[in-house]
Design a protein around this motif. Structure first.
Motif, PDB file in Angstrom:
ATOM      1  N   ILE A 225       0.860  -1.181   0.000  1.00  0.00           N
ATOM      2  CA  ILE A 225       0.000   0.000   0.000  1.00  0.00           C
ATOM      3  C   ILE A 225       0.887   1.219   0.000  1.00  0.00           C
ATOM      4  O   ILE A 225       1.653   1.421   0.931  1.00  0.00           O
ATOM      5  CB  ILE A 225      -0.867   0.013   1.283  1.00  0.00           C
ATOM      6  CG1 ILE A 225      -1.790  -1.182   1.253  1.00  0.00           C
ATOM      7  CG2 ILE A 225      -1.624   1.311   1.405  1.00  0.00           C
ATOM      8  CD1 ILE A 225      -2.754  -1.211   2.379  1.00  0.00           C
ATOM      9  N   GLY A 226       0.810   2.015  -1.069  1.00  0.00           N
ATOM     10  CA  GLY A 226       1.537   3.290  -1.205  1.00  0.00           C
ATOM     11  C   GLY A 226       2.590   3.571  -0.162  1.00  0.00           C
ATOM     12  O   GLY A 226       3.149   2.685   0.470  1.00  0.00           O
ATOM     13  N   GLY A 227       2.888   4.814   0.073  1.00  0.00           N
ATOM     14  CA  GLY A 227       3.900   5.192   1.036  1.00  0.00           C
ATOM     15  C   GLY A 227       3.292   5.564   2.376  1.00  0.00           C
ATOM     16  O   GLY A 227       3.816   5.228   3.418  1.00  0.00           O
ATOM     17  N   ASN A 228       2.176   6.248   2.339  1.00  0.00           N
ATOM     18  CA  ASN A 228       1.518   6.684   3.570  1.00  0.00           C
ATOM     19  C   ASN A 228       0.017   6.468   3.465  1.00  0.00           C
ATOM     20  O   ASN A 228      -0.523   6.277   2.389  1.00  0.00           O
ATOM     21  CB  ASN A 228       1.731   8.181   3.817  1.00  0.00           C
ATOM     22  CG  ASN A 228       3.181   8.492   4.158  1.00  0.00           C
ATOM     23  OD1 ASN A 228       3.871   9.136   3.397  1.00  0.00           O
ATOM     24  ND2 ASN A 228       3.645   8.008   5.293  1.00  0.00           N
ATOM     25  N   VAL A 229      -0.615   6.551   4.613  1.00  0.00           N
ATOM     26  CA  VAL A 229      -2.068   6.523   4.643  1.00  0.00           C
ATOM     27  C   VAL A 229      -2.544   7.820   5.294  1.00  0.00           C
ATOM     28  O   VAL A 229      -2.014   8.222   6.329  1.00  0.00           O
ATOM     29  CB  VAL A 229      -2.593   5.321   5.457  1.00  0.00           C
ATOM     30  CG1 VAL A 229      -4.110   5.352   5.509  1.00  0.00           C
ATOM     31  CG2 VAL A 229      -2.115   4.015   4.859  1.00  0.00           C
ATOM     32  N   VAL A 230      -3.480   8.495   4.612  1.00  0.00           N
ATOM     33  CA  VAL A 230      -4.088   9.677   5.211  1.00  0.00           C
ATOM     34  C   VAL A 230      -5.506   9.297   5.602  1.00  0.00           C
ATOM     35  O   VAL A 230      -6.273   8.809   4.778  1.00  0.00           O
ATOM     36  CB  VAL A 230      -4.111  10.854   4.214  1.00  0.00           C
ATOM     37  CG1 VAL A 230      -4.848  12.044   4.832  1.00  0.00           C
ATOM     38  CG2 VAL A 230      -2.714  11.249   3.802  1.00  0.00           C
ATOM     39  N   ARG A 231      -5.826   9.493   6.873  1.00  0.00           N
ATOM     40  CA  ARG A 231      -7.161   9.149   7.370  1.00  0.00           C
ATOM     41  C   ARG A 231      -7.887  10.435   7.739  1.00  0.00           C
ATOM     42  O   ARG A 231      -7.391  11.225   8.545  1.00  0.00           O
ATOM     43  CB  ARG A 231      -7.071   8.242   8.596  1.00  0.00           C
ATOM     44  CG  ARG A 231      -6.648   6.814   8.282  1.00  0.00           C
ATOM     45  CD  ARG A 231      -6.189   6.095   9.536  1.00  0.00           C
ATOM     46  NE  ARG A 231      -7.235   6.119  10.563  1.00  0.00           N
ATOM     47  CZ  ARG A 231      -8.168   5.185  10.698  1.00  0.00           C
ATOM     48  NH1 ARG A 231      -8.183   4.158   9.883  1.00  0.00           N
ATOM     49  NH2 ARG A 231      -9.073   5.287  11.628  1.00  0.00           N
ATOM     50  N   VAL A 232      -9.039  10.619   7.146  1.00  0.00           N
ATOM     51  CA  VAL A 232      -9.798  11.840   7.408  1.00  0.00           C
ATOM     52  C   VAL A 232     -11.148  11.479   8.014  1.00  0.00           C
ATOM     53  O   VAL A 232     -11.878  10.649   7.466  1.00  0.00           O
ATOM     54  CB  VAL A 232     -10.035  12.632   6.097  1.00  0.00           C
ATOM     55  CG1 VAL A 232     -10.634  14.004   6.427  1.00  0.00           C
ATOM     56  CG2 VAL A 232      -8.760  12.773   5.306  1.00  0.00           C
ATOM     57  N   ARG A 246     -11.805  12.441  -7.705  1.00  0.00           N
ATOM     58  CA  ARG A 246     -11.981  13.218  -8.922  1.00  0.00           C
ATOM     59  C   ARG A 246     -10.753  14.082  -9.212  1.00  0.00           C
ATOM     60  O   ARG A 246     -10.306  14.213 -10.335  1.00  0.00           O
ATOM     61  CB  ARG A 246     -13.239  14.094  -8.807  1.00  0.00           C
ATOM     62  CG  ARG A 246     -13.726  14.566 -10.159  1.00  0.00           C
ATOM     63  CD  ARG A 246     -15.112  15.232 -10.122  1.00  0.00           C
ATOM     64  NE  ARG A 246     -15.929  14.988  -8.955  1.00  0.00           N
ATOM     65  CZ  ARG A 246     -16.227  15.947  -8.072  1.00  0.00           C
ATOM     66  NH1 ARG A 246     -15.775  17.178  -8.199  1.00  0.00           N
ATOM     67  NH2 ARG A 246     -16.999  15.652  -7.052  1.00  0.00           N
ATOM     68  N   LYS A 247     -10.193  14.622  -8.126  1.00  0.00           N
ATOM     69  CA  LYS A 247      -9.024  15.497  -8.303  1.00  0.00           C
ATOM     70  C   LYS A 247      -7.746  14.699  -8.583  1.00  0.00           C
ATOM     71  O   LYS A 247      -6.708  15.264  -8.908  1.00  0.00           O
ATOM     72  CB  LYS A 247      -8.816  16.349  -7.053  1.00  0.00           C
ATOM     73  CG  LYS A 247      -9.979  17.303  -6.819  1.00  0.00           C
ATOM     74  CD  LYS A 247      -9.512  18.660  -6.429  1.00  0.00           C
ATOM     75  CE  LYS A 247     -10.705  19.590  -6.353  1.00  0.00           C
ATOM     76  NZ  LYS A 247     -10.333  20.983  -6.140  1.00  0.00           N
ATOM     77  N   GLY A 248      -7.845  13.366  -8.389  1.00  0.00           N
ATOM     78  CA  GLY A 248      -6.703  12.520  -8.724  1.00  0.00           C
ATOM     79  C   GLY A 248      -5.592  12.492  -7.688  1.00  0.00           C
ATOM     80  O   GLY A 248      -4.456  12.151  -7.995  1.00  0.00           O
ATOM     81  N   LYS A 265       1.474   8.437  -2.059  1.00  0.00           N
ATOM     82  CA  LYS A 265       2.921   8.198  -2.117  1.00  0.00           C
ATOM     83  C   LYS A 265       3.642   9.039  -1.076  1.00  0.00           C
ATOM     84  O   LYS A 265       4.420   8.542  -0.287  1.00  0.00           O
ATOM     85  CB  LYS A 265       3.448   8.525  -3.516  1.00  0.00           C
ATOM     86  CG  LYS A 265       3.152   7.415  -4.507  1.00  0.00           C
ATOM     87  CD  LYS A 265       4.242   7.291  -5.556  1.00  0.00           C
ATOM     88  CE  LYS A 265       3.994   6.095  -6.443  1.00  0.00           C
ATOM     89  NZ  LYS A 265       2.642   6.123  -7.090  1.00  0.00           N
ATOM     90  N   ASP A 266       3.321  10.333  -1.086  1.00  0.00           N
ATOM     91  CA  ASP A 266       3.997  11.228  -0.160  1.00  0.00           C
ATOM     92  C   ASP A 266       2.953  11.938   0.689  1.00  0.00           C
ATOM     93  O   ASP A 266       2.284  12.861   0.229  1.00  0.00           O
ATOM     94  CB  ASP A 266       4.840  12.244  -0.959  1.00  0.00           C
ATOM     95  CG  ASP A 266       5.704  13.108  -0.044  1.00  0.00           C
ATOM     96  OD1 ASP A 266       5.373  13.217   1.149  1.00  0.00           O
ATOM     97  OD2 ASP A 266       6.699  13.674  -0.532  1.00  0.00           O
ATOM     98  N   GLY A 267       2.835  11.496   1.893  1.00  0.00           N
ATOM     99  CA  GLY A 267       1.792  11.996   2.780  1.00  0.00           C
ATOM    100  C   GLY A 267       1.896  13.483   3.050  1.00  0.00           C
ATOM    101  O   GLY A 267       0.888  14.194   3.099  1.00  0.00           O
ATOM    102  N   LYS A 273      -3.333  19.081   0.257  1.00  0.00           N
ATOM    103  CA  LYS A 273      -4.193  19.051  -0.933  1.00  0.00           C
ATOM    104  C   LYS A 273      -5.567  18.473  -0.607  1.00  0.00           C
ATOM    105  O   LYS A 273      -6.599  18.996  -1.042  1.00  0.00           O
ATOM    106  CB  LYS A 273      -3.549  18.200  -2.044  1.00  0.00           C
ATOM    107  CG  LYS A 273      -2.393  18.879  -2.753  1.00  0.00           C
ATOM    108  CD  LYS A 273      -1.924  17.989  -3.890  1.00  0.00           C
ATOM    109  CE  LYS A 273      -0.623  18.487  -4.459  1.00  0.00           C
ATOM    110  NZ  LYS A 273       0.041  17.463  -5.279  1.00  0.00           N
ATOM    111  N   ILE A 274      -5.557  17.392   0.154  1.00  0.00           N
ATOM    112  CA  ILE A 274      -6.822  16.735   0.523  1.00  0.00           C
ATOM    113  C   ILE A 274      -7.659  17.677   1.388  1.00  0.00           C
ATOM    114  O   ILE A 274      -8.864  17.854   1.174  1.00  0.00           O
ATOM    115  CB  ILE A 274      -6.568  15.402   1.253  1.00  0.00           C
ATOM    116  CG1 ILE A 274      -5.968  14.386   0.273  1.00  0.00           C
ATOM    117  CG2 ILE A 274      -7.846  14.849   1.885  1.00  0.00           C
ATOM    118  CD1 ILE A 274      -5.472  13.103   0.915  1.00  0.00           C
ATOM    119  N   LEU A 275      -6.964  18.329   2.319  1.00  0.00           N
ATOM    120  CA  LEU A 275      -7.654  19.254   3.219  1.00  0.00           C
ATOM    121  C   LEU A 275      -8.266  20.412   2.430  1.00  0.00           C
ATOM    122  O   LEU A 275      -9.428  20.780   2.639  1.00  0.00           O
ATOM    123  CB  LEU A 275      -6.649  19.782   4.253  1.00  0.00           C
ATOM    124  CG  LEU A 275      -7.238  20.410   5.513  1.00  0.00           C
ATOM    125  CD1 LEU A 275      -8.156  19.445   6.231  1.00  0.00           C
ATOM    126  CD2 LEU A 275      -6.114  20.861   6.453  1.00  0.00           C
TER     127      LEU A 275
END
Lengths: 326, 256
Positions: A225-232, A246-248, A265-267, A273-275
């Protein structure tokens, strides 16, 4: 030669498939883990490998012996620690081990010597003449492990070795399992505790609905699984997932109640960006967390649900009620 | 099928150790037969007119072999049925996972349960002889009674195992008590001489194997059998063989 070789092993109960044609092998000296929620078919697999249940189809070799045709040879060469307690509480610890030794065909002197060894290993030597009913849950589990090792098996099966134990006792049991591993015995354990599989196992098979979803070392599984996990955590997880997708920024968001997890990949770069995307879409973010992937993320990735949201607790309560004789 | 004496011994030893570890339970299981002996025996001895029981013995003396048989009946059947508890508390798995045939588990269990039942039966016998003041049987008769008690208890433990293998629920205990143990006891000649029973009761009693066990014990202990020792012994022996075969078959069919 591998310690355990399983070939398309299947078990059906009245049309319900508990174990669905699984294949895997366990190397000698390996600590192999079966990770999955309750009802995933872990115990059923153990029962088949220990000859207590006959498979519907497929085959398995344990220590080179066929579980179907050479049951006694399999039994002599393995030790089993069952999920539910199976020591006799109305006997002393010593008698439990002694009678076990007799059932496995050990002579008197070797039973005596071996009891001393295994009792030392689990640090219960001072308790050997005490009645098991006076033992705590953790001590009973240790005694079960000692009994499983009594006849010096080549393979030890541990079915949920720390189920229902407090975190401290669990650590304690882990240290014994590690000690055994260093002695070179092959161990196959089942667990639904992610930390346990991660901490102990050389290789882990993630099982769900009777099938192996993925099998590898814990390190490699997490690396998949990628490099990091972002949990929101947010009020509108579904919407957030769609926006980010959608934003990719991340392509496979995973939902677990109000939390969405993204593999990135890079948290450090992805998090702002996600925020930003969330705020732009008018979604209220409660908390945001950045971490390296755990086995839980892997589990969710392959099974589509969190292991904690399974109805494990209910089953355990039932088992506890049962064991109290209600 | 391979008989492995060491493994039979292991299962037997477990029963004995458990028995020795629970002395309070032993005292509890002796209480009821003694109560029967004292209350029923003592009460009816003075209540019944002389000559009510064969041989001119007192009712207490007449009752004693019946109470010994009762002790064995209760403890043996429950010892066999307690495999249900082993299933509930897990130890059954330990035995089923061991490298031995299930027949050895059944044999060990039967011998273990029978041993504890015989010990309790003998205790009642000795205490009963003291209480009732019945004359002491000769060593030969005692040996004969011992053989009888052995076959009877093995027979009944096997019955218990067969029941436990079929009905695996804990609730079975009450069922066994009400539908098997009590009828076997009350529909036998343990309390009342078979000759004095009304027609239907007599018929039912004649079909009950416990009747023959009681009659045999009565013959050997106080010389008051009416059915003949060879028949009494044959019933116990056949019962034992059939029950053991059925128990072994049913137990080997049970799943974990």
């Amino acid at each position: 030669m591998d310690a355990i070789v399983v070939d398309r092993l299947e078990k059906r109960f009245n049309g319900f498939t508990a174990v669905d044609k699984i294949s895997f092998s366990v190397k000698k000296g390996e600590l192999f883990g079966f990770l999955g929620p309750n009802g995933a078919g872990k115990s059923t697999t153990i029962y088949m490998l220990t000859t207590l249940l006959s498979p519907t189809s497929g085959s398995a070799k344990v220590n080179g012996f066929d579980v179907g045709t050479q049951a006694d040879d399999v039994r002599k060469s393995i030790g089993i620690v069952f999920q539910d307690p199976t020591v006799d509480t109305r006997l002393s610890a010593y008698d439990n081990l002694d009678i076990h030794g007799m059932l496995y065909g050990m002579d008197g002197p070797s039973r005596k010597a071996r009891i001393r060894e295994v009792m030392e290993l689990i640090e219960l030597s001072d308790w050997q003449d005490k009645m098991v009913k006076t033992f705590s849950g953790g001590m009973r589990r240790r005694l079960e492990i000692a009994r499983g090792l009594m006849h010096t098996p080549n393979i030890l099966f541990l079915d949920e070795p720390t189920l229902g134990l407090d975190p401290q006792t669990r650590r304690h049991i882990w240290s014994y399992i590690e000690k055994l591993k260093r002695q070179g015995i092959t161990i196959m354990l089942t667990t639904h505790y992610l930390e346990e599989a991660d901490f102990l196992c050389d290789r882990v098979a993630i099982v769900d609905h009777g099938a192996i979803k993925v099998l590898d070392t814990p390190k490699r599984l997490k690396g998949m699984i990628g490099g990091n996990v972002v949990r929101v955590s947010s009020s509108e997880p579904q919407k957030l997932a769609e926006v980010v997708k959608r934003k990719g920024f991340a392509d496979k968001p995973r939902m677990d109640e109000t939390v969405v997890s993204f593999d990135v990949k890079d948290g450090g770069k992805a998090l702002p960006k996600i925020l930003e995307a969330a705020i732009g879409a008018g979604i209220e973010v409660e908390s945001i967390e950045l971490r390296v992937p755990s086995l839980e993320d892997v589990f969710i990735h392959y099974t589509g649900s969190s292991i904690r949201s399974e109805k494990g607790a209910g089953d355990m309560m039932m088992a506890m009620r049962r064991s109290r004789g209600y | 099928m391979a008989i492995e004496p060491v493994k039979i011994y292991a299962v037997w030893l477990r029963e004995i150790k458990r028995f020795l570890n629970s002395k309070s339970r032993m005292v509890g299981s002796l209480a009821m037969p003694l109560l029967f002996l004292v209350a029923l025996g003592g009460g009816f001895s003075s209540f019944l007119p002389a000559g009510s029981v064969p041989g001119g013995v007192s009712y207490s003396t007449y009752l004693l072999p019946g109470i010994v048989a009762m002790t064995i009946l209760f403890t043996s059947i429950f010892s066999g049925v307690s495999i249900i508890w082993d299933r509930e508390f897990g130890f059954l798995k330990e035995m089923l996972a061991a490298p031995t045939g299930r027949e050895n588990i059944v044999f060990g269990r039967t011998l273990g349960g029978a041993t504890t039942a015989i010990i309790q039966g003998l205790m009642i016998l000795v205490i009963g002889l003291v209480i009732t003041g019945a004359p002491l049987p000769s060593p030969l008769h005692m040996a004969g009674a011992f053989v009888f008690m052995s076959f009877l208890s093995c027979f009944l433990v096997a019955v218990g195992i067969a029941i436990a293998s079929t009905l695996q629920e804990v609730e079975t205990f009450q069922l066994v008590m009400n539908l098997i143990v009590m009828p076997l006891f009350f529909l036998s000649n343990a309390l009342i001489p078979i000759e004095k029973m009304p027609g239907i009761l007599k018929g039912v009693t004649t079909l009950n194997p416990i009747t023959y066990a009681v009659d045999g014990l009565r013959d050997l202990m106080i010389g008051q059998g009416t059915l003949g020792l060879p028949l009494d012994f044959a019933v116990c022996l056949v019962g034992f063989i059939v029950a053991l075969a059925v128990a072994t078959y049913l137990f080997s069919k049970t799943a974990i």
